[in-house]
Design a protein around this motif. Structure first.
Motif, mmCIF file in Angstrom:
data_model
loop_
_atom_site.group_PDB
_atom_site.id
_atom_site.type_symbol
_atom_site.label_atom_id
_atom_site.label_comp_id
_atom_site.label_asym_id
_atom_site.label_seq_id
_atom_site.Cartn_x
_atom_site.Cartn_y
_atom_site.Cartn_z
ATOM 1 N N GLU A 1 0.828 -1.208 0.000
ATOM 2 C CA GLU A 1 0.000 0.000 0.000
ATOM 3 C C GLU A 1 0.862 1.258 0.000
ATOM 4 O OE1 GLU A 1 -3.142 0.395 2.841
ATOM 5 O OE2 GLU A 1 -3.883 -1.640 2.497
ATOM 6 N N VAL A 2 1.905 1.278 0.830
ATOM 7 C CA VAL A 2 2.761 2.462 0.908
ATOM 8 C C VAL A 2 3.487 2.683 -0.415
ATOM 9 C CG1 VAL A 2 4.789 3.472 2.032
ATOM 10 C CG2 VAL A 2 2.993 2.398 3.410
ATOM 11 N N ILE A 3 4.043 1.631 -0.984
ATOM 12 C CA ILE A 3 4.745 1.773 -2.260
ATOM 13 C C ILE A 3 3.799 2.319 -3.325
ATOM 14 C CG2 ILE A 3 5.824 0.456 -4.138
ATOM 15 C CD1 ILE A 3 7.091 -1.307 -1.878
ATOM 16 N N ASN A 4 2.558 1.849 -3.325
ATOM 17 C CA ASN A 4 1.577 2.355 -4.290
ATOM 18 C C ASN A 4 1.224 3.816 -4.048
ATOM 19 O OD1 ASN A 4 1.182 0.107 -5.994
ATOM 20 N ND2 ASN A 4 -0.041 -0.879 -4.411
ATOM 21 N N GLY A 5 1.460 4.312 -2.848
ATOM 22 C CA GLY A 5 1.152 5.701 -2.527
ATOM 23 C C GLY A 5 2.320 6.660 -2.699
ATOM 24 N N ILE A 6 3.484 6.166 -3.057
ATOM 25 C CA ILE A 6 4.647 7.039 -3.246
ATOM 26 C C ILE A 6 4.495 7.757 -4.579
ATOM 27 C CG2 ILE A 6 7.152 7.141 -3.556
ATOM 28 C CD1 ILE A 6 7.361 4.797 -1.572
ATOM 29 N N THR A 7 4.195 9.048 -4.496
ATOM 30 C CA THR A 7 3.924 9.830 -5.698
ATOM 31 C C THR A 7 5.146 10.551 -6.242
ATOM 32 O OG1 THR A 7 3.220 11.661 -4.291
ATOM 33 C CG2 THR A 7 1.490 10.184 -5.117
ATOM 34 N N HIS A 8 6.176 10.712 -5.445
ATOM 35 C CA HIS A 8 7.399 11.395 -5.890
ATOM 36 C C HIS A 8 8.612 10.549 -5.498
ATOM 37 C CE1 HIS A 8 5.160 14.998 -6.887
ATOM 38 N NE2 HIS A 8 4.549 14.902 -5.716
ATOM 39 N N PRO A 9 8.844 9.435 -6.200
ATOM 40 C CA PRO A 9 9.923 8.523 -5.794
ATOM 41 C C PRO A 9 11.307 9.161 -5.809
ATOM 42 C CG PRO A 9 8.995 7.870 -7.913
ATOM 43 C CD PRO A 9 8.122 8.951 -7.368
ATOM 44 N N GLU A 10 11.467 10.241 -6.571
ATOM 45 C CA GLU A 10 12.779 10.899 -6.631
ATOM 46 C C GLU A 10 13.164 11.566 -5.317
ATOM 47 O OE1 GLU A 10 9.741 13.977 -7.594
ATOM 48 O OE2 GLU A 10 10.034 11.909 -8.239
ATOM 49 N N LYS A 11 12.210 11.812 -4.446
ATOM 50 C CA LYS A 11 12.539 12.462 -3.178
ATOM 51 C C LYS A 11 12.279 11.569 -1.965
ATOM 52 C CE LYS A 11 8.270 15.057 -2.283
ATOM 53 N NZ LYS A 11 7.731 16.391 -2.002
ATOM 54 N N VAL A 12 11.992 10.287 -2.205
ATOM 55 C CA VAL A 12 11.640 9.380 -1.116
ATOM 56 C C VAL A 12 12.649 8.252 -0.991
ATOM 57 C CG1 VAL A 12 9.899 7.748 -0.263
ATOM 58 C CG2 VAL A 12 9.175 9.866 -1.374
ATOM 59 N N ARG A 13 13.094 8.039 0.232
ATOM 60 C CA ARG A 13 13.853 6.834 0.569
ATOM 61 C C ARG A 13 12.912 5.945 1.370
ATOM 62 N NH1 ARG A 13 19.382 8.831 3.040
ATOM 63 N NH2 ARG A 13 18.379 10.837 3.239
ATOM 64 N N PHE A 14 12.800 4.698 0.956
ATOM 65 C CA PHE A 14 11.845 3.770 1.531
ATOM 66 C C PHE A 14 12.558 2.790 2.447
ATOM 67 C CE2 PHE A 14 9.723 -0.385 1.250
ATOM 68 C CZ PHE A 14 8.460 -0.059 1.700
#
Length: 133
Positions: A72-85
């Motif tokens: 669910e969280v991965i599907n909600g990441i709208t700006h992957p360029e600024k997110v570290r998971f």
């Protein structure tokens, strides 16, 4: 900023215990963070969208939950360029964690995430979330 999306109900409620353990470690290390607890199916996606909409240029977004919460969280990441998971697995199967070779205790997984944060984006393992044309 370090954000956590927590599914306290994962692994039949064991997720809440693991989250308390992670919180104790964060306090001990003096780490500033915000956390959000999921309330229902689909909530983690909505929370991830809200977190990604923040103006932070470097968002560290960690899941304390199982494969479903991580999905669910991965599907909600709208700006992957600024997110570290990050992932602290608390599910019963933890197939994603096994696939990513995330073994160890919640404290060890947290330490790995914090090390990545401190050393910067280039020190982190990159997981391509894909692209749709």
């Amino acid at each position: 900023m370090l954000y956590f999306i927590v599914n306290e109900k994962s692994r039949s409620g064991r997720g809440a215990q693991i989250w308390k353990e992670v919180q104790r470690e964060l306090v001990k290390r003096g780490i500033h963070y915000r956390h959000y607890v999921t309330e229902h199916e689909g909530h983690a996606t909505r929370l991830a969208v809200e977190i990604c909409a923040k103006t932070d240029d470097d968002i560290c977004l960690a899941v304390v939950g199982g494969d479903g919460t991580a999905n669910e969280v991965i599907n909600g990441i709208t700006h992957p360029e600024k997110v570290r998971f990050g992932l602290i697995p608390t599910g019963s199967g933890n197939d994603l964690a096994r696939g990513l070779k995330l073994s160890g205790t919640p404290s060890e997984n947290l330490a790995r995430m914090l090390s990545c944060m401190q050393r910067g984006r280039e020190a982190c393992t990159v997981i391509d979330l894909g692209e749709v044309a």
